[in-house]
Design an enzyme around this catalytic site. Structure first.
Site, PDB file in Angstrom:
ATOM      1  N   GLU A 158       0.836  -1.208   0.000  1.00 59.22           N
ATOM      2  CA  GLU A 158       0.000   0.000   0.000  1.00 59.22           C
ATOM      3  C   GLU A 158       0.871   1.259   0.000  1.00 59.22           C
ATOM      4  O   GLU A 158       0.649   2.177   0.790  1.00 59.22           O
ATOM      5  CB  GLU A 158      -0.951  -0.007   1.209  1.00 59.22           C
ATOM      6  N   GLU A 176      -6.754  -7.781  -0.541  1.00 55.39           N
ATOM      7  CA  GLU A 176      -7.158  -7.799   0.867  1.00 55.39           C
ATOM      8  C   GLU A 176      -8.656  -7.565   0.947  1.00 55.39           C
ATOM      9  O   GLU A 176      -9.119  -6.423   0.929  1.00 55.39           O
ATOM     10  CB  GLU A 176      -6.431  -6.702   1.672  1.00 55.39           C
TER      11      GLU A 176
END
Ligand SMILES: *[C@@H]1O[C@H](CO)[C@@H](O)[C@H](O)[C@H]1NC(C)=O
Length: 381
Positions: free
Chosen positions: A179, A259
């Site tokens: 991320e 995710e």
């Protein structure tokens, strides 16, 4: 004499027929391709650093029995390099043994190699000793930082090479950073450095990818050409809109939610996070109905032993438990959520058996899928 000679041509014929192990991206069919056939994975996250080695096999078998194709796992740098140049891969830190167990259990592996992993883990996996250099800018092309990363990866990545799918192992994909689009630095040179480093040790064949929040602003600094961009999002969101943000970075290729949250993390002093199983099952259904790949984060959370728990900013530490309200509890027990999700995953397997995997209708037409499901029931019962 000809009888004795017979096995020779037969065996050479057999070896010629053994398909070569390959894994990659097909931009025409918008899918992954494994050993020459379209492939979609349903995977679950498990962190070996949060489970005692004694229980690894038990947890992996329970994941396999839920119908998962793969596991997704982080490598926490600070867990393996406690002091500069001192490495620990023994006991609960025996990463290679964990990979072997996953392989023996019949699970593929999606490896998130860092160097930064977040994961609600102490300093996101970065060793605290990096801070001894006061001027260091973490997760950037700061020279001190890059030198430490380069040294660590020269230890970690060569160990991983023999576990790559192409080499006969379980690892199908390797994630670079984590991320990164959520970090302030937005340093493309840093991502390029990592890309080069990973390619240097792992070769050109392995799929390298990134993961970012499903929004344009996250993907702006998180994605880099040459690293396949994937997204993450929670149950209840507009799945079409979320995948459209991935399409902005990757106009073609497989849809991937790296995710998909089965629960949520806890903060010290707050109530334990709980997310109802039905909400997760519903969105999981929607994701799978469009042929997308998905990783359930977490499938088992486990425990932050010692002081390995992380903290958010402004200062909000995670507690010892990393239960995450995941399908397998912190103690590794099967929950109601486990059975609810296993049912959704099982449906997909029935359809896969019925329709075969090449059907483009299977990928895109949900109503057709429903019709086929009915058909399957009549056919089998
Ligand atoms: C979901 O997002 C898509 C694409 O942005 C949009 O067309 C659709 O109307 C949205 N659906 C809902 C229920 O909001």
């Amino acid at each position: 004499h000809w009888l004795l000679l017979l096995p020779c041509p037969t065996s050479s014929l057999l070896s010629a027929n053994v398909p070569q192990r390959s894994f990659g991206i097909d931009y025409d069919c918008n899918c992954f391709v494994k050993d020459g056939s379209p492939f979609r994975y349903i995977s679950g996250s498990i962190h070996y650093s949060r489970i005692p080695r004694y229980y690894w096999k038990d947890r992996l078998v329970k994941m396999k029995m839920a119908g998962l194709d793969a596991i997704q796992m982080y490598v926490p740098w600070n867990y393996h390099e406690p002091r500069p140049g001192v490495y620990d891969f023994s006991g609960d830190r025996d990463l290679e043994y964990f990979l072997q167990l996953a392989h023996e259990t019949g699970l593929l592996v999606i490896l998130r190699a860092g160097p930064y992993i977040c994961a609600e883990w102490d300093m996101g996996g970065l060793p605290a000793w990096l801070l001894e250099k006061e001027s260091i800018v973490l997760r950037s092309s700061d020279l001190d930082y890059l030198a430490a990363v380069g040294k660590w990866m020269s230890v970690l990545l060569p160990k991983m090479t023999r576990y790559l799918y192409q080499k006969g192992g379980p690892i199908i994909m390797v994630q670079v950073e984590n991320e990164y689009g959520s970090y302030f630095a937005c340093d493309y040179d840093y991502l390029r450095f990592l890309q080069k480093l990973f390619r240097q040790y792992l070769g050109d064949e392995v799929v390298l990818f990134t993961t970012d929040g499903a929004s344009k602003s996250h993907l702006r600094c998180g994605a880099l050409q040459g690293l396949y961009a994937t997204v993450d999002f929670a149950p209840g969101v507009n799945v079409t809109a979320a995948f459209l943000t991935q399409r902005a970075s990757e106009p073609t290729g497989p849809l991937v939610n790296s995710e998909f949250y089965t629960g949520w993390l806890d903060h010290w002093g707050h109530r334990h996070s709980v997310v109802p199983a039905q909400a997760i099952a519903k969105t999981l259904n929607e994701i799978l109905a469009r042929g997308a790949n998905v990783n359930l984060y977490m499938f088992i959370g486990g425990t932050n032993f010692g002081y390995w728990n992380g903290a958010n900013m402004p200062y909000l530490p995670q507690p010892t438990s990393y239960d995450y309200d995941a399908p397998l509890s912190e103690a590794g027990d099967l929950t109601e959520k486990y059975f609810a999700l296993r049912e959704v995953i099982g449906m997909v397997s029935i359809l896969r058996t019925c329709l075969g995997y090449n059907s483009s209708l299977f990928f895109f037409n949900f109503s057709f899928v429903c019709f086929c499901l009915l058909f399957c029931f009549f056919f089998f019962f």
